[in-house]
Enzyme design. Structure first.
Site, short mmCIF file in Angstrom:
data_model
loop_
_atom_site.label_atom_id
_atom_site.label_comp_id
_atom_site.label_asym_id
_atom_site.label_seq_id
_atom_site.Cartn_x
_atom_site.Cartn_y
_atom_site.Cartn_z
N SER A 123 0.82 -1.21 0.00
CA SER A 123 0.00 0.00 0.00
C SER A 123 0.85 1.26 0.00
O SER A 123 0.32 2.35 -0.18
CB SER A 123 -0.97 0.01 1.19
OG SER A 123 -0.34 -0.41 2.35
N HIS A 144 -3.44 -3.62 -5.70
CA HIS A 144 -3.69 -3.14 -4.34
C HIS A 144 -5.15 -3.38 -3.96
O HIS A 144 -6.06 -2.67 -4.41
CB HIS A 144 -3.35 -1.64 -4.27
CG HIS A 144 -3.43 -1.08 -2.89
ND1 HIS A 144 -3.83 0.21 -2.63
CD2 HIS A 144 -3.17 -1.63 -1.68
CE1 HIS A 144 -3.80 0.42 -1.33
NE2 HIS A 144 -3.41 -0.68 -0.74
N GLU A 156 -6.68 -1.37 -7.02
CA GLU A 156 -5.90 -0.39 -7.78
C GLU A 156 -4.79 -1.17 -8.50
O GLU A 156 -4.04 -1.91 -7.86
CB GLU A 156 -5.27 0.64 -6.85
CG GLU A 156 -6.26 1.53 -6.12
CD GLU A 156 -5.60 2.49 -5.13
OE1 GLU A 156 -6.23 3.51 -4.79
OE2 GLU A 156 -4.48 2.22 -4.65
N ASN A 194 -5.24 6.14 -0.77
CA ASN A 194 -4.49 6.58 0.42
C ASN A 194 -3.96 8.00 0.29
O ASN A 194 -3.56 8.61 1.27
CB ASN A 194 -3.35 5.60 0.74
CG ASN A 194 -3.89 4.37 1.45
OD1 ASN A 194 -5.00 4.38 1.98
ND2 ASN A 194 -3.12 3.30 1.44
P1 NAI Z 1 0.02 -9.24 8.02
O1 NAI Z 1 1.04 -8.86 9.01
O2 NAI Z 1 -1.36 -9.54 8.48
O3 NAI Z 1 0.55 -10.50 7.17
C1 NAI Z 1 1.83 -10.57 6.60
C2 NAI Z 1 2.21 -12.04 6.48
O4 NAI Z 1 3.40 -12.14 5.70
C3 NAI Z 1 2.50 -12.72 7.82
O5 NAI Z 1 1.70 -13.85 7.94
C4 NAI Z 1 3.98 -13.07 7.74
O6 NAI Z 1 4.28 -14.30 8.38
C5 NAI Z 1 4.19 -13.19 6.24
N1 NAI Z 1 5.56 -12.99 5.80
C6 NAI Z 1 6.45 -12.07 6.23
N2 NAI Z 1 7.60 -12.19 5.54
C7 NAI Z 1 7.44 -13.20 4.65
C8 NAI Z 1 8.26 -13.78 3.66
N3 NAI Z 1 9.50 -13.34 3.43
N4 NAI Z 1 7.76 -14.78 2.91
C9 NAI Z 1 6.49 -15.23 3.13
N5 NAI Z 1 5.67 -14.74 4.07
C10 NAI Z 1 6.14 -13.72 4.82
O7 NAI Z 1 0.01 -8.06 6.94
P2 NAI Z 1 -1.20 -7.53 6.04
O8 NAI Z 1 -1.95 -6.51 6.79
O9 NAI Z 1 -1.91 -8.68 5.45
O10 NAI Z 1 -0.40 -6.74 4.90
C11 NAI Z 1 0.30 -7.41 3.90
C12 NAI Z 1 0.63 -6.47 2.76
O11 NAI Z 1 -0.59 -5.91 2.26
C13 NAI Z 1 1.50 -5.28 3.13
O12 NAI Z 1 2.32 -4.97 2.04
C14 NAI Z 1 0.50 -4.17 3.37
O13 NAI Z 1 1.03 -2.89 3.15
C15 NAI Z 1 -0.54 -4.50 2.32
N6 NAI Z 1 -1.90 -4.00 2.58
C16 NAI Z 1 -2.45 -4.08 3.84
C17 NAI Z 1 -3.74 -3.63 4.05
C18 NAI Z 1 -4.38 -3.74 5.40
O14 NAI Z 1 -5.42 -3.10 5.63
N7 NAI Z 1 -3.86 -4.52 6.32
C19 NAI Z 1 -4.56 -3.05 2.96
C20 NAI Z 1 -3.90 -3.10 1.67
C21 NAI Z 1 -2.61 -3.52 1.52
#
Ligand code: NAI
Length: 515
Positions: A123, A144, A156, A194
């Site tokens: 994001s 996105h 997006e 955003n």
């Molecule tokens: P989260 O913290 O809930 O999940 C991230 C996951 O990635 C974790 O389960 C972790 O174990 C795993 N992970 C970390 N490093 C890794 C690797 N090298 N290989 C494989 N798995 C790995 O995070 P969330 O909130 O789901 O966000 C994920 C992405 O989505 C980020 O880039 C964030 O900016 C983006 N995003 C988040 C939103 C939100 O509202 N939470 C909305 C839109 C985008």
């Protein structure tokens, strides 16, 4: 149509909040989906989240048991990155860290087939930067999604500098086939939502900071007059003040401290205090059990005027005139008369004359300034999405204006069945100020080639559920009116933050539309 065929496998990396949601979307669309995460526990949790979501859909009759089972059967958990080799589209949703994302993408290059697309759900990180050091940066694109991915309609599609247009088209068409509303956007800080949403929070915080109105009054006006589902403070508490503050700071820094995006000290204090919102039990509101929600400031009943004179020509006023007529008031359609004092009205000013004072639609200046300028007591009233449906209107009187005149203005709107919030004389009031700044931000994004005007509206209506896209809304209000509001805000504060977008200025000069 270049959408990925349902027979093509999709992979998702990261089984957290977003990854699990995206897996569900792709599997529901019929794809075989491979899910990889470095944490086994995260995969367990992610799969459990999907099951709960799907069971809820079964309970609501949206899908039947067989469909639910078939979707779950299409999801395959993986222990290592190389298990993702068959995928034609990989969507990365791991931790928001450029180095880790780059390293994962670099590993993927050697695992996937030549024609596979590498997408990131980031994001805030530049797609250009994620792709930069890869052998084939042209196959990297942003997809996105919004949280929760199975429910929020928007995706997006983010173009990095090297992104191949065919790759972006395939990502776009695929997301559309998955039932999403999709928009193209250039890789720029905040992408569309955003970035364009920043004023929703930052202007509300400034109105609060300057004592314009309190939290429940701002929220209620935004909901009950603006037609938004939630007020800015309610939404910040839902998102989490830490998350919202960090997005604001990252956009502010990414645009080299452009004052448009300047974070607010009130929010910094909330975060410092651990008042993160719903998740911590306390934010702008108290979420502890039994805590009463504070109410908006609402004026006591006041007598209605029997007669009003319409000032200026603006279609926005039509529902108010109709309601006033239904309420039994005599309407004088005087508009502009050469020999009358009303001739001093400059183009665009609109509202009503009641007895000896003016009740005017906010033009972004204070009623105090207007009273001085017009030489007559002036009270400003706020914008509403739909004056017929609006349940509340904010008004503000000039410092020179008497309480008696204020009561008549209150009585006018009450006779039209509106609750009235009398707020301090802050420029632009609440809805007009926030909507003008949202439109301005959307216009600048268009002017800078981030997306199209339609793209802005689709993004804001589907990514954050705005009741009307800010580009269409600006057009409905009148671009010259929006331009006046912004100029007045800029004059009042002397801040570059309120400079109007060249897109709006040019459209006003040329008499053209922006959408
Ligand atoms: P989260 O913290 O809930 O999940 C991230 C996951 O990635 C974790 O389960 C972790 O174990 C795993 N992970 C970390 N490093 C890794 C690797 N090298 N290989 C494989 N798995 C790995 O995070 P969330 O909130 O789901 O966000 C994920 C992405 O989505 C980020 O880039 C964030 O900016 C983006 N995003 C988040 C939103 C939100 O509202 N939470 C909305 C839109 C985008």
């Amino acid at each position: 149509m270049t959408a990925l065929s349902p027979s093509a496998a999709v992979a998702v990396i990261g089984a957290g909040t977003m990854g699990a949601g995206i897996v569900q979307v792709a599997a529901t669309a019929g794809h075989r989906v491979y899910l990889f995460d470095t944490s086994e526990e995260a995969i367990d949790k992610g799969l459990a989240q999907i099951e709960i979501f799907l069971e809820r859909s079964v309970a609501k009759g949206r899908i039947d048991d067989d469909e639910c089972r078939a979707i779950l059967d299409r999801i395959h958990r993986c222990n290592k990155l190389s298990d993702l080799a068959p995928a034609k589209l990989v969507i990365e949703a791991i931790v928001e860290n450029i180095d880790i994302k780059r390293s994962v993408f670099s590993d993927l290059e050697d695992i996937l087939s030549e024609d596979a697309i590498l997408a990131s759900n980031t994001s805030s990180i530049s797609i250009t930067e994620i792709a930069a050091k890869l052998k084939r940066p042209e196959r990297v694109v942003g997809m996105h999604f919004f949280n929760p991915a199975p429910i929020m309609k928007l995706v997006e599609i983010i173009h990095g500098l090297a992104t191949d247009s065919q790759v972006a088209e395939t990502a776009y068409d695929t997301a559309e086939k998955w039932g999403k509303k999709v928009v193209h956007a250039k890789s720029t800080p905040g992408f569309i939502v955003n970035r364009v949403a920043r004023p929703f929070y930052s202007e509300a915080l400034r109105i609060l900071q300057e004592g314009g109105a309190d939290i429940p009054t701002i929220d209620s006006c935004i909901r009950e007059a603006g037609g938004f589902r939630m007020g800015p403070f309610e939404l910040m508490d839902l998102i989490g003040n830490d998350v919202n503050f960090s997005v604001t700071k990252s956009v502010y820094d990414a645009y080299y401290q452009d004052p448009r995006y300047r974070p607010n000290l009130i929010q910094q204090e909330q975060v410092a205090a651990g008042r993160l919102g719903r998740k911590s039990g306390q934010g702008y509101y108290d979420y502890c059990e039994g805590a009463a929600k504070p109410e908006a400031i609402t004026a006591d009943a006041a007598p209605a005027p029997s007669e009003i004179t319409v000032i200026g020509v603006n279609p926005l006023l039509a529902p108010l005139i109709e309601l006033a007529s239904e309420a039994g008031m005599t309407i004088n359609e005087k508009v502009i008369d050469e020999n009358d004092e009303i001739e001093i009205f400059i183009e665009g000013m609109c509202g009503f004359k009641i007895d000896n004072f003016y009740l005017l639609l906010s033009e972004g200046d204070t009623a105090t300034e207007k009273t001085d300028f017009l030489g007559k007591p002036t009270i400003n009233f706020d914008l509403a999405l739909d004056y017929k449906a609006a349940a509340r209107i904010a008004i503000a009187k000039g410092d020179q204006v008497s309480k008696d005149d204020l009561l008549k203005a209150v009585g006018f709107f009450q006779a039209l069945d509106k609750k009235v919030s009398v707020i301090d004389d802050c420029p632009g009031l609440i809805v007009m100020r926030i909507v003008s700044m949202l439109s301005n931000e959307g216009s600048d994004a268009v002017y800078q080639g981030v997306t199209s005007p339609e793209g802005i509206d689709i993004a804001m209506e589907n990514g954050v559920n705005y009741p009307r896209g800010p580009m269409r809304w600006a057009q409905d209000i009148g671009l010259d009116h929006i331009e006046t509001v912004l100029c007045n805000l800029q004059n009042f504060y002397g801040e570059d933050r309120y400079r109007s977008s060249p897109l709006i200025k040019r459209a006003v000069y040329a008499g053209k539309t922006i959408i």
